[in-house]
Design an enzyme around this catalytic site. Structure first.
Site, PDB file in Angstrom:
ATOM      1  CG  ASP A   1      34.828  36.496  41.458  1.00  0.00           C
ATOM      2  OD1 ASP A   1      35.412  37.539  41.784  1.00  0.00           O
ATOM      3  OD2 ASP A   1      34.551  35.588  42.264  1.00  0.00           O
TER       4      ASP A   1
ATOM      5  CD  GLU B   1      39.332  38.504  41.331  1.00  0.00           C
ATOM      6  OE1 GLU B   1      39.714  39.074  42.377  1.00  0.00           O
ATOM      7  OE2 GLU B   1      38.276  37.850  41.269  1.00  0.00           O
TER       8      GLU B   1
END
Length: 594
Positions: free
Chosen positions: A247, A284
């Site tokens: 993330d 990401e």
């Protein structure tokens, strides 16, 4: 016999609370690790630690199970007790992936790992190769997205705990589906983060959108990095995951000579060689920096691929007109030209000035395969961060949503679907949480209202802390055989089947991709060897010249005319045409200069 250990470099004394006993731990080693061997301790025992003169019992930052939640004691858990059935599993190829992002809590009525298993055959029938599971590491409360995890080595108990997740992974492998787990290493959640009581896990001198940055390069950072790397290796080794999605790696604030992402890729590669299994590492990143996915040999960080927001933003801004004040980063996008560039060069911003950021952004991704980039027309962020969790079809209608998926699944990049979009589910995907602290619940609910009031919403914003908000987000599986839902499901299955049946749709060489577009007519054409994808984004019918030998394979709408060797596409329509390899070669020869 069990050896208890905890890293607490600043503590003067550490004790183990076990079976209602308080046992002083041995003096720490030079790295700050406190150790104690307990002969009678075994699997199922609950324990916690006491620091200095603080009377509070804290769970183990590396605890493998939190049966009473993240505020309760940890429980000894033995990974070797689970019986796996995937000994022959080696994983689906990374470069041929069709990824499906899902949230365990809303994927089934039960909201558990076992509930999700019941719907795996649907993914097989759809043609999915990989599921990307939103975070399952333990957080405070029952329901949530998972990005507030604090017990990183424990599996969220309401989902089914560690054995439940292993059953899910085992079942996926039995169906031929690889599992990628979303992990959060850029921050801890706001409730239950007891790791910071033990050591300098955070760097108070640097800030991220979530508060203090994780300490990746200052005093004590070796052990902090070890904490997160060991966590990554655990999911791959002990839970048999086939990859990890990291993330928001742009929040890894790291000035080390060896960047944290590089260390992750090095150690995962070693584990891969040891276990003879390939792993897929996904970042990401909104940096638009190709170093994230370049190999370490080419001075990159060694991630296999990255989520590419620029494709989503250019497509979404073209299909949907945001309300005043709603644009945000979409203000940088909106033209056919942007979408054209995202297809041909991955990044739209590769060094240009960004009005949203008020600075230049990105660098070119030249020379990289399209398989380093994961494209999507929606994901949990882009849906759930809207005020009312509207999915793409809710905003732009069925015809435009079919065009979006048609482009996604015929482009050269790795495609990712967000759960339920394959049948245009009527269920929203809302932001929901279940904080146990009343003050935190109030702050989250009021903050959500203030955030969207600034965008002109009327105040009718679902309260994230209400159970109803969570329940509304669960998929409605019974819709699949009805009306537009069945139509969309048939369309997506046809697209994935076509992608699987033709080599040209799985070619990541960007030199083999030709894209042309017309801003005035709102059309785009994508040539992929023997396949040609025609799109009319406009409000008027548009004509496309048919090439010799071309046959229409798929179309998002039936009302397409052929007249005088012209294909007439109605507004908001996508069509896929195929030629034989010989016809393509003949055209190429004819186009060569004499």
């Amino acid at each position: 016999m069990h050896r208890f250990g905890v890293w607490a470099p600043k503590a003067e004394k550490v004790s183990l609370n076990w079976r209602n006993q308080t046992l002083p731990m041995n003096s720490p080693n030079s790295r700050g690790w406190w150790i104690l061997d307990v002969a009678e301790a075994g699997c199922g025992d609950r324990y916690a630690f006491l620091l200095d003169d603080d009377p509070t019992c804290y769970p183990d930052p590396r605890g493998l199970r939190q049966p009473e939640g993240v505020h309760g004691p940890s429980e000894l858990y033995d990974h070797s007790h689970f019986k796996w059935h995937d000994q022959l599993w080696r994983g689906s190829p990374k470069i041929g992936s069709v990824i499906y992002e899902l949230h365990i809590g809303t994927y089934s009525t039960a909201g558990t790992f076992d509930g999700a298993i019941e719907h795996l055959q649907h993914l097989v029938d759809l043609g999915i190769t990989h599921v990307e599971v939103m975070p399952v590491a333990a957080w405070a409360g029952k329901q949530g997205w998972g990005y507030d995890s604090v017990g990183l080595f424990a599996t969220h108990e309401p989902y089914g705990g560690p054995d439940g997740f292993k059953r899910f992974v085992d079942a996926c492998h039995a169906k031929g589906i690889s599992v990628i787990l979303d992990v959060v290493y850029n921050h801890f959640g706001p409730s239950g983060n007891y790791a910071i009581k033990f050591g300098p896990y955070l760097n108070t001198n640097r800030k991220t959108p979530w508060g203090d940055a994780v300490n990746l390069d200052e005093e004590g950072s070796d052990e902090v990095r070890r904490f997160f790397v060991d966590n990554a290796l655990m999911w791959l080794k002990d839970y048999h995951c086939d990859g990890l999605r990291f993330d928001a790696v742009h929040a890894f604030l790291d000035l080390s000579a060896v960047h944290f992402m590089e260390q992750l890729s090095i150690e995962v590669e070693r584990l891969s060689a040891t276990l003879a299994r390939d792993f897929h590492l996904i970042a990401e990143s909104d940096l638009n920096d190709p170093r994230v996915v370049r190999s370490r040999e080419a001075n990159g960080y060694g991630m296999d691929s990255q989520w590419n927001d620029d494709f989503h933003h250019s497509l979404f801004a073209l299909l949907y007109s945001p309300k005043e004040g709603e644009g945000g980063y979409y203000d940088d996008f909106g033209s056919i030209r942007d979408l054209h560039k995202s297809l041909k060069h991955a990044y739209v911003f590769d060094g240009q000035y960004s009005g949203y950021r008020k600075r230049r952004h990105g660098r070119p991704a030249d020379g990289l395969s399209a398989h380093h980039f994961i494209h999507f027309d929606q994901n949990h962020d882009q849906v759930g961060n809207r005020a009312k969790g509207e999915r793409l079809e809710h905003l732009i209608g069925l015809d435009a949503a079919k065009v979006a998926l048609g482009l996604l699944l015929t482009a050269p990049f790795i495609p990712m679907l967000f759960m339920g979009e394959e049948w245009s589910t009527s269920a929203p995907f809302l932001y929901f949480a279940n904080h146990e602290d009343e003050e935190l619940r109030r702050q989250v609910a009021e903050g959500r209202q203030r955030e969207f009031a600034a965008f002109g919403f009327d105040g009718d914003i679902p309260n994230p802390e209400e159970d109803e908000t969570y329940e509304k987000s669960k998929l409605k599986w019974e819709e699949q055989s009805e009306g537009k839902h069945q139509e969309m499901l048939t369309w997506v299955k046809s697209l994935i089947k076509l992608r699987r049946s033709r080599v040209c749709f799985n070619d990541g060489d960007m030199h083999h991709l030709e894209v042309s577009s017309n801003e005035e007519n709102q059309t785009l054409v994508m040539q992929r060897d023997e396949a040609r994808v025609l799109i009319n984004f406009g409000a008027k019918p548009q004509q496309f010249a048919l090439l010799e030998g071309e046959v229409r394979e798929l179309a998002s709408r039936e009302s397409i005319e052929e007249r005088d060797n012209q294909l007439i596409l109605p507004p908001m329509t996508l069509a896929v045409l195929l030629s034989s390899s010989e016809e393509v070669e003949n055209r190429q020869v004819a186009q060569r200069p004499k």
